[in-house]
Design an enzyme around this catalytic site. Sequence first.
Site, PDB file in Angstrom:
ATOM      1  CG  HIS A 107      -1.407 -41.251 -33.055  1.00 22.48           C
ATOM      2  ND1 HIS A 107      -2.301 -40.579 -32.266  1.00 22.48           N
ATOM      3  CD2 HIS A 107      -0.300 -40.477 -33.077  1.00 22.48           C
ATOM      4  CE1 HIS A 107      -1.759 -39.456 -31.828  1.00 22.48           C
ATOM      5  NE2 HIS A 107      -0.531 -39.378 -32.309  1.00 22.48           N
ATOM      6  CG  ASP A 110       2.193 -34.856 -42.542  1.00 23.97           C
ATOM      7  OD1 ASP A 110       2.649 -34.472 -41.443  1.00 23.97           O
ATOM      8  OD2 ASP A 110       1.669 -34.089 -43.360  1.00 23.97           O
ATOM      9  CD1 TRP A 196       7.655 -33.026 -25.192  1.00 21.44           C
ATOM     10  CD2 TRP A 196       6.705 -32.227 -27.078  1.00 21.44           C
ATOM     11  NE1 TRP A 196       6.562 -33.808 -25.498  1.00 21.44           N
ATOM     12  CE2 TRP A 196       5.958 -33.343 -26.641  1.00 21.44           C
ATOM     13  CE3 TRP A 196       6.301 -31.562 -28.237  1.00 21.44           C
ATOM     14  CZ2 TRP A 196       4.835 -33.816 -27.318  1.00 21.44           C
ATOM     15  CZ3 TRP A 196       5.177 -32.036 -28.921  1.00 21.44           C
ATOM     16  CH2 TRP A 196       4.459 -33.153 -28.460  1.00 21.44           C
ATOM     17  CB  SER A 197      12.729 -27.454 -26.999  1.00 23.11           C
ATOM     18  OG  SER A 197      13.705 -26.734 -27.669  1.00 23.11           O
ATOM     19  CG  PHE A 203       8.020 -31.561 -36.697  1.00 21.92           C
ATOM     20  CD1 PHE A 203       7.551 -32.416 -37.690  1.00 21.92           C
ATOM     21  CD2 PHE A 203       8.182 -32.064 -35.412  1.00 21.92           C
ATOM     22  CE1 PHE A 203       7.227 -33.734 -37.407  1.00 21.92           C
ATOM     23  CE2 PHE A 203       7.865 -33.379 -35.119  1.00 21.92           C
ATOM     24  CZ  PHE A 203       7.387 -34.217 -36.117  1.00 21.92           C
ATOM     25  N   GLY A 318       0.403 -30.663 -30.836  1.00 21.01           N
ATOM     26  CA  GLY A 318       1.390 -29.842 -30.139  1.00 21.01           C
ATOM     27  C   GLY A 318       1.476 -30.305 -28.695  1.00 21.01           C
ATOM     28  CG  HIS A 345      -2.652 -35.681 -30.214  1.00 23.16           C
ATOM     29  ND1 HIS A 345      -2.957 -35.617 -31.537  1.00 23.16           N
ATOM     30  CD2 HIS A 345      -1.395 -36.213 -30.130  1.00 23.16           C
ATOM     31  CE1 HIS A 345      -1.917 -36.076 -32.236  1.00 23.16           C
ATOM     32  NE2 HIS A 345      -0.958 -36.458 -31.412  1.00 23.16           N
ATOM     33  CD  GLU A 348       1.908 -36.602 -26.527  1.00 24.28           C
ATOM     34  OE1 GLU A 348       1.163 -35.807 -27.125  1.00 24.28           O
ATOM     35  OE2 GLU A 348       2.993 -37.009 -27.000  1.00 24.28           O
ATOM     36  CG  HIS A 373      -0.264 -39.844 -27.026  1.00 27.67           C
ATOM     37  ND1 HIS A 373       0.861 -40.627 -27.172  1.00 27.67           N
ATOM     38  CD2 HIS A 373      -0.171 -38.887 -27.981  1.00 27.67           C
ATOM     39  CE1 HIS A 373       1.615 -40.146 -28.155  1.00 27.67           C
ATOM     40  NE2 HIS A 373       0.991 -39.100 -28.671  1.00 27.67           N
ATOM     41  CG  ASP A 431       6.017 -37.719 -34.727  1.00 23.27           C
ATOM     42  OD1 ASP A 431       5.588 -37.132 -35.719  1.00 23.27           O
ATOM     43  OD2 ASP A 431       5.495 -37.626 -33.596  1.00 23.27           O
TER      44      ASP A 431
HETATM   45 ZN   LIG Z   1       0.715 -37.635 -32.076  1.00 21.23          ZN
END
Ligand SMILES: [Zn+2]
Length: 500
Positions: A107, A110, A196-197, A203, A318, A345, A348, A373, A431
């Site tokens: 998991h 990229d 999260w923002s 990205f 997302g 996903h 989460e 998750h 990530d």
């Molecule tokens: Zn993920």
Amino acid sequence: MWTTLVYFLLVVSCAVSKTEYENVLDERNDFIQRELDMMLGNDITLSDNELKANEIIMDLKCKELDFGFQSPHIFNLSKHFFEYKDAVKESALYKIIQKMPKGAILHAHDTGLLSPDYVLNITYMENLYVCFEEDTMQLLFSDNIPKESCGTKWQLMHDARYSSVDVEEFDAELRKYFTIVIDDPHEIYTDINVVWSRFQQYFITTGSMFSYKPVWEQYFYDTLKAVREDNIMYMEIRSVLPPLYDLNGKVYDSVETAESYKITVDRFVKDYPDFYGAKLIYAPLRMVDASTVKQYIKTAKKIKKKMPDFLAGFDLVGQEDLGVPTKEFLLELVHAKDDLDYFFHAGETNWNGMSSDENMYDAIALGTKRIGHAFALTKHPYLMEEVKRRGIALEVNVLSNTVLKLVGDMRNHPLASFLARDLPVVLSSDDPGVWEADPLSHDFFVTFLGVASRHADLKLLKKLALNSLYYSTVKDKDKVVHEFEIRWTKFIDSLVKDKW
Ligand SMILES: [Zn+2]
Ligand SMILES: *[C@@H]1O[C@H](CO)[C@@H](O)[C@H](O)[C@H]1NC(C)=O
Ligand SMILES: *[C@@H]1O[C@H](CO)[C@@H](O)[C@H](O)[C@H]1NC(C)=O
């Protein structure tokens, strides 16, 4: 007859003569043993050499834990990850875990795998333009001034850098766009949406730089290299498969993007034949409508047709709390479920009974092979039984969950409960580059020391590594597992011999 009677009397008198204290003590010890027998890894039997290695590992683990138990205010893993991420790399236990063969990484997204220092280096490439706006920045490769809109002005990164007062300072400022690590996370990242923002901004900012085809392929090649160096032998990578571009103005579609990955993997395996390759999970954004999902599925099927051995399956990504619930796409997903394997996903979230939490129902009902998750799973006793019964692996990413604010103190992560009940768990890292962690070693270390029971030992570590292969879609699985066993034995031998 006499002997039986004597025996009977003996047993009875023993039982009678046992004090209440001894009975309670027996039962207590029995409880402990039963729980140890239930734990993930309980089915593994350690060899003589593994038992010796286990002593070394457990000695290090218990020392760190017992010290933390005495002085909880300085226990690393109850703090914010940013505070201890570098320090723990110096610990002997971390170094062992880094060297340990960890199987597969299943998991991971990229463009979130490499460090901000790596990303900063990309900005030294030729033909990169930058547009600095108020709090954001746009990046684009081009052979002349980009036509894309810019609130200020496009300039070559090279010119911006060398016309700045202080290049080092310029780079330090630039680097901040490529990480979410900051000095004061408790003050700045006040809730999940704030962090999260910032995470999504990473990205957005890097996206147009990474999707320059030469960079795209190099980044992936170097990702595989970093993964291999972290003693991982196989990877399943999730990608939104953005359109790629080159300097000639050619734009490549998602299928071509997937092809460029396939070519890169093949090249990598040729250069490093001890690596067992990578597969793709096409995982586009979930913040869309049903007709877009229909398009996604079409694309996924095209990739599958062209590269049946390379596409592992399909997912949607997302922030789930804000994204569209899976239920909204149920019809489209049901139609495609015999053609595509799902790796959704789901769960989460910290919410209970909300759409993000209920995504787990959809995922399982749709026959997902694994769940990304499943953080909320402990609140669902029936689903917990169901994932075990169906052998649906939970892809757990402990550091992602703490950095993205689902849990503050590692000891409270629900993974503790998954491990205790022997649910099918695989560890991954989501990530890691974005929070400056190693590809998998930090997640293994934190799980072993901060989440699992003090009693969890080498059996757990070995089982987690084996699970990552078992629940993968790797080709020639038996052969890969066999190769893993060889590497594992080597690792154990060297640990016992050197005592590091
Ligand atoms: Zn993920
Ligand atoms: C925190 O990590 C550092 C580096 O490994 C170590 O020296 C220190 O003892 C750790 N502290 C605790 C309380 O575990
Ligand atoms: C960045 O580039 C420098 C100079 O080429 C190199 O020494 C360094 O290792 C690179 N860093 C990363 C993280 O790739």
